[in-house]
Design a protein around this motif. Sequence first.
Motif, mmCIF file in Angstrom:
data_model
loop_
_atom_site.group_PDB
_atom_site.id
_atom_site.type_symbol
_atom_site.label_atom_id
_atom_site.label_comp_id
_atom_site.label_asym_id
_atom_site.label_seq_id
_atom_site.Cartn_x
_atom_site.Cartn_y
_atom_site.Cartn_z
ATOM 1 N N SER A 89 53.176 9.963 5.116
ATOM 2 C CA SER A 89 54.448 9.914 5.828
ATOM 3 C C SER A 89 55.074 8.539 5.645
ATOM 4 N N CYS A 90 56.360 8.443 6.025
ATOM 5 C CA CYS A 90 57.043 7.156 5.909
ATOM 6 C C CYS A 90 56.507 6.216 6.990
ATOM 7 N N LEU A 91 56.154 4.989 6.589
ATOM 8 C CA LEU A 91 55.603 4.021 7.550
ATOM 9 C C LEU A 91 56.609 3.658 8.628
ATOM 10 N N VAL A 92 57.903 3.833 8.328
ATOM 11 C CA VAL A 92 58.939 3.408 9.275
ATOM 12 C C VAL A 92 59.360 4.558 10.197
ATOM 13 N N CYS A 93 59.747 5.729 9.595
ATOM 14 C CA CYS A 93 60.318 6.800 10.419
ATOM 15 C C CYS A 93 59.393 8.014 10.549
ATOM 16 N N ALA A 94 58.247 7.979 9.849
ATOM 17 C CA ALA A 94 57.224 9.027 9.928
ATOM 18 C C ALA A 94 57.621 10.364 9.300
ATOM 19 N N ARG A 95 58.787 10.448 8.622
ATOM 20 C CA ARG A 95 59.113 11.701 7.940
ATOM 21 C C ARG A 95 58.113 11.935 6.802
ATOM 22 N N ARG A 96 57.913 13.194 6.453
ATOM 23 C CA ARG A 96 56.876 13.514 5.480
ATOM 24 C C ARG A 96 57.424 13.906 4.114
ATOM 25 N N MET A 98 56.962 4.849 1.971
ATOM 26 C CA MET A 98 58.205 4.702 2.732
ATOM 27 C C MET A 98 59.238 5.641 2.123
ATOM 28 N N CYS A 99 60.169 6.126 2.966
ATOM 29 C CA CYS A 99 61.204 7.020 2.446
ATOM 30 C C CYS A 99 62.327 6.201 1.833
ATOM 31 N N SER A 100 63.213 6.881 1.093
ATOM 32 C CA SER A 100 64.264 6.167 0.367
ATOM 33 C C SER A 100 65.237 5.470 1.312
ATOM 34 N N GLY A 101 65.349 5.951 2.565
ATOM 35 C CA GLY A 101 66.271 5.312 3.511
ATOM 36 C C GLY A 101 65.704 4.051 4.145
ATOM 37 N N ASP A 102 64.383 3.934 4.222
ATOM 38 C CA ASP A 102 63.763 2.848 4.998
ATOM 39 C C ASP A 102 63.040 1.797 4.172
ATOM 40 N N HIS A 103 62.896 2.035 2.879
ATOM 41 C CA HIS A 103 61.956 1.190 2.126
ATOM 42 C C HIS A 103 62.321 -0.293 2.146
HETATM 43 ZN ZN LIG Z 1 61.576 6.605 6.647
#
Ligand SMILES: [Zn+2]
Length: 240
Positions: free
Chosen positions: A155-162, A176-181
């Motif tokens: 999951s994303c370390l920041v927002c937890a989305r998978r 990390m996801c593309s929005g939070d990296h």
């Molecule tokens: Zn994220």
Amino acid sequence: MAIYRDEAVVLKTVKLGEADRIITLLTRDHGKVRAVAKGVRRTRSRFGARLEPFMRADLLLAQGRSLDVVSQAASIATYADAISADYDLYSNGGVILETADKLVATEHEPARAQYLLLVSALASLASHAHDPHAISASYVMRSLALAGWRPRLDSCLVCARRDRLDYCSVAGGGTMCSGDHTTDAIKVDPGSLDQFRALCSGDWGRLDGGALNPLTARLVEKWGEYYLERPIRSLRLLDS
Ligand SMILES: [Zn+2]
């Protein structure tokens, strides 16, 4: 002098004086041990080749004030023969021994799980069980995970989305996801990330399907360097 018995893998050796060596061992029950092997460099040494890197031996050791002394050595497994005969096995074996040496920093502190992981990696290497590069990469990730540095890759370390896990930050500790990296994060593709996960869990069914992606190998190298806090010299050699 107190005598103790243990089995061990030889991680490295350095010359001492005319005929002796200091042997760095990872033992099953006493963790990392540095011991003097007297007369080991003489042609008719009573230790023969049993105290060379990659050797797994049953040892009798005498406790010394600073260094212990090897008093007897009997071979348990001769991984060294197969590993030294093949350059690919030898260079990946070097990564494994160097990682074990750096990772287990304190001497005489039991590290049984690390010992078992090391023995199983060397046995796989010596028996050509899998791609040698995948064996060493998996060993690096799993030994670091045992030491407490397991990446979070689901999951994303920041927002937890998978989903949309397009980045991996070594310093951050995972995907990390593309929005939070963060700016340090490395752009990853699903195939390489999947392989990276398989290395961490030792999923050989997945890993035996093909060679390691260059990006996966880079993630392992970065992870190893960062969490061991200094470059793994042998890992660099693999890239050149
Ligand atoms: Zn994220």
